[in-house]
Design a protein around this motif. Sequence first.
Motif, short mmCIF file in Angstrom:
data_model
loop_
_atom_site.label_atom_id
_atom_site.label_comp_id
_atom_site.label_asym_id
_atom_site.label_seq_id
_atom_site.Cartn_x
_atom_site.Cartn_y
_atom_site.Cartn_z
N ALA A 52 18.85 29.68 -60.46
CA ALA A 52 18.71 31.13 -60.53
C ALA A 52 17.91 31.56 -61.75
CB ALA A 52 20.09 31.79 -60.53
N HIS A 53 18.17 30.93 -62.88
CA HIS A 53 17.43 31.26 -64.10
C HIS A 53 15.96 30.85 -63.98
CE1 HIS A 53 20.40 32.89 -66.91
NE2 HIS A 53 21.28 32.11 -66.31
N LEU A 54 15.70 29.73 -63.35
CA LEU A 54 14.30 29.30 -63.15
C LEU A 54 13.56 30.30 -62.27
CD1 LEU A 54 14.95 25.49 -62.64
CD2 LEU A 54 13.73 26.51 -64.58
N GLU A 63 9.66 27.43 -60.08
CA GLU A 63 10.16 27.04 -58.77
C GLU A 63 11.13 25.87 -58.91
OE1 GLU A 63 10.55 27.61 -54.69
OE2 GLU A 63 9.61 28.83 -56.25
N PRO A 64 12.40 26.07 -58.57
CA PRO A 64 13.36 24.97 -58.61
C PRO A 64 13.44 24.24 -57.27
CG PRO A 64 14.54 26.99 -58.19
CD PRO A 64 13.07 27.36 -58.27
N ALA A 80 22.15 35.72 -64.05
CA ALA A 80 20.92 35.54 -63.27
C ALA A 80 21.25 35.29 -61.81
CB ALA A 80 20.09 34.39 -63.84
N ALA A 81 22.34 34.59 -61.55
CA ALA A 81 22.76 34.36 -60.16
C ALA A 81 23.16 35.67 -59.51
CB ALA A 81 23.92 33.37 -60.14
N VAL A 110 21.81 26.56 -69.38
CA VAL A 110 20.69 26.58 -68.43
C VAL A 110 19.80 27.80 -68.65
CG1 VAL A 110 21.91 25.16 -66.76
CG2 VAL A 110 22.07 27.65 -66.58
N ARG A 111 20.37 28.90 -69.15
CA ARG A 111 19.53 30.06 -69.49
C ARG A 111 18.52 29.66 -70.56
NH1 ARG A 111 18.22 32.89 -73.30
NH2 ARG A 111 19.68 31.82 -74.69
N SER A 112 19.01 28.97 -71.60
CA SER A 112 18.15 28.54 -72.70
C SER A 112 17.08 27.57 -72.22
CB SER A 112 19.01 27.90 -73.79
OG SER A 112 18.22 27.32 -74.80
#
Length: 455
Positions: A24-26, A32-33, A65-66, A389-391
Amino acid sequence: MSENTTELPVVVIGAGPAGLAAAAHLVDRGLEPLVLEAGTTAGSAVREWAHVRLFSRWGEVVDPAAEKLLAPTGWVKPDEDTYPSGGDWADLYLQPLADALGERVRYDARVTGVSRTGRDRIVDADREAQPFVVHYENTDGREHRVRTRAVIDASGTWSTPSPAGGSGLAALGEKAAADRVTYRVPDLKDPAVRARYAGKRTAVIGSGASAFTALAYLADLAKSEDGQGTHAVWILRRGISGSTFGGGEADQLPARGALGLAAKAAVDGGYADAVTGFRTDAFERTEDGRVILFGEDGRRLDPVDEVIVLTGLRPDLSFLDELRLALDERLQAPVELAPLIDPNQHSCGTVYPHGVNELSHPEKDVYLVGMKSYGRAPTFLAMTGYEQVRSIAAHLAGDREAAERVELTLPETGVCGGAGLFDDPAAAEETGGGCCGAPATLTIGAAPASSGGGC
């Protein structure tokens, strides 16, 4: 990396809470994840403890972000002040999030290896300019590979429980006794599972919250009409001291304290016998199929019908063997993170939020996140994983300032994942709220739940 490499997707291993939050953060960062999930649904590991109620509120286990990604789908966030079970978390949040990510999530995709394209672990030349290559398999044996600009491993530790042996290896005969051994807290609400333990003598090996939970479950079973004769043998590698059962009513995490009190009540009530200083060395089967446990000191215990091994979890690092990782020699966590999470020094409430700096390795753009980042250390926090994961996503997007900025504020005692005694949400309110409420007396008879699961 070359322009061609930066256009590749970022592979995320695992569609659990941390992995889906990473995706979601990507997406939020315009990257693109590609999420590779070994199971057939999102949150496969979480679903294995679906009956367990978390002692974190909904407001503490949904990534911002999700939530932003879910909003256009019409998703309605559950009441922030209520407590989900593992099944609720998977069905009402993780699966909808995976569905919103659509084809970016591939199921039945078990990762078997990660390396640099054309470069094994040894080769230095032009290494960082090469994309990663990720190999994965389907359950039917079909093999695949995908090239990626970065790898975020959020595969957790659930699939690799530690064995019973005191040396960290399986005890002799442990594998041969597999039909009488489980490495999970049993769901005694399931009739088939309940019948397996009812009226039986069961060894519980371990000294953490999961072991406390198993002891309390078995004690409750022994008190029930269909569980007469149920008895537990609690096996501890150390002796019983003032800290064995945790902080009890003085614990800053009331649900954790209540688990220890429940275990103590099981022993004090005669529903469990404690065997201390016992390091399991061998399992031996009797003629009638029961199990005898032998200690490293030569002690031989009376036969038991079942064995519940709850000695912790550990990361599976086998498929990362061609990468250059810097891992702590004890915890198998990133070396910069390990001192912050050493269970001898810290609880979940004293680990400050951290990100890309603490999670980086000599192999550039490879990150272990979520439960896997903690290696063998216990008590992971969902919100800490979301901050990780945000970082990392900010770093991969080139926003160094955001990557190094802390955007998470935790209460003094942290927001701890896993499960508590909150099968009745009203009981949670009486404690002052979640794991961070003021210490309170909790009812020992309330059905406790495992603290595993990394939530």
